[in-house]
Design an enzyme around this catalytic site. Sequence first.
Site, PDB file in Angstrom:
ATOM      1  N   CYS A  29       0.836  -1.199   0.000  1.00 48.43           N
ATOM      2  CA  CYS A  29       0.000   0.000   0.000  1.00 48.43           C
ATOM      3  C   CYS A  29       0.876   1.255   0.000  1.00 48.43           C
ATOM      4  CB  CYS A  29      -0.911  -0.003   1.216  1.00 48.43           C
ATOM      5  SG  CYS A  29      -2.147   1.327   1.199  1.00 48.43           S
ATOM      6  N   ASP A  86       0.458   3.660   1.893  1.00 52.59           N
ATOM      7  CA  ASP A  86       0.473   4.157   3.272  1.00 52.59           C
ATOM      8  C   ASP A  86       1.912   4.436   3.738  1.00 52.59           C
ATOM      9  OD1 ASP A  86      -1.630   3.727   5.946  1.00 52.59           O
ATOM     10  OD2 ASP A  86       0.522   3.950   6.297  1.00 52.59           O
ATOM     11  N   ARG A 137       3.258   4.400   6.454  1.00 52.76           N
ATOM     12  CA  ARG A 137       3.786   3.585   7.553  1.00 52.76           C
ATOM     13  C   ARG A 137       4.238   2.198   7.089  1.00 52.76           C
ATOM     14  NH1 ARG A 137      -1.717   4.215  10.785  1.00 52.76           N
ATOM     15  NH2 ARG A 137      -2.364   3.760   8.647  1.00 52.76           N
ATOM     16  N   HIS A 139      -2.080  -4.274   5.022  1.00 53.94           N
ATOM     17  CA  HIS A 139      -1.790  -3.803   6.377  1.00 53.94           C
ATOM     18  C   HIS A 139      -3.072  -3.405   7.079  1.00 53.94           C
ATOM     19  CE1 HIS A 139      -2.365   0.624   5.774  1.00 53.94           C
ATOM     20  NE2 HIS A 139      -2.256   0.246   4.525  1.00 53.94           N
ATOM     21  N   CYS A 149      -5.908   0.260   7.088  1.00 47.96           N
ATOM     22  CA  CYS A 149      -5.708   0.679   5.692  1.00 47.96           C
ATOM     23  C   CYS A 149      -6.837   1.622   5.264  1.00 47.96           C
ATOM     24  CB  CYS A 149      -5.671  -0.549   4.783  1.00 47.96           C
ATOM     25  SG  CYS A 149      -5.381  -0.125   3.045  1.00 47.96           S
TER      26      CYS A 149
HETATM   27 ZN   LIG Z   1      -3.375   0.998   3.003  1.00 47.92          ZN
END
Ligand SMILES: [Zn+2]
Length: 212
Positions: free
Chosen positions: A41, A43, A45, A100, A103
């Site tokens: 992703c 994202d 993190r 993850h 999300c």
């Molecule tokens: Zn995500």
Amino acid sequence: MPDRVLARSHAHRTEFFENERELLESLAGHGQFPDAMFIGCSDSRVVPEILTGARPGDLFVVRVVANIVPPYGTGQNAVGAAVEFAVQRLRVEHLIICGHTDCGGIKALDNGVDMVTEPATANWIEFARPAQSQVAALGLTGDARHRAIVEGNVLLQLDNLRTYAAVSHALAENRLELHGWVYDLAELQLRFYDAGQDRFVIFSPSNPQASE
Ligand SMILES: [Zn+2]
């Protein structure tokens, strides 16, 4: 005005180039030979290199909302092009889909997205809809529901990978393994899909990565 991102990263970059000069020069001279592709992703993190300990040249990466691989033939070719490059040209031996917890893409899928203000998001996350529908039918709620959709989406996207001829041929030739991972942000754990148990389990050195 100086670019703040450039400025903020200057010292780090200088130190990195100096410390890794030998490796970086070798990669520039000989090209890249990563043995794995990581589809994760976007994202902030979920950092593939940190999760895997990869150095430059180790990992071929695509990061995209909700780690989605649109099936072949949908006209959405960005992820597929990277997959074909990795499998056909770089001959990677491992292909990882990593979802993850927490999300935003999966939450948007489950909670609904405004087609007017976020039309691209609304269309894109539909590629994960089958995972959401399956979990919704089970009547799960809260964290359990979110986790189940995240896990189901990883398996769904592994299936989508197989719609690419490059992937199905490489699997048939036994030169590629597919892996499904979920990174749990709150628990600080990485779970992997164990085909034998048909569920995601916590990785430990005594429970090595299963493959398909
Ligand atoms: Zn995500």
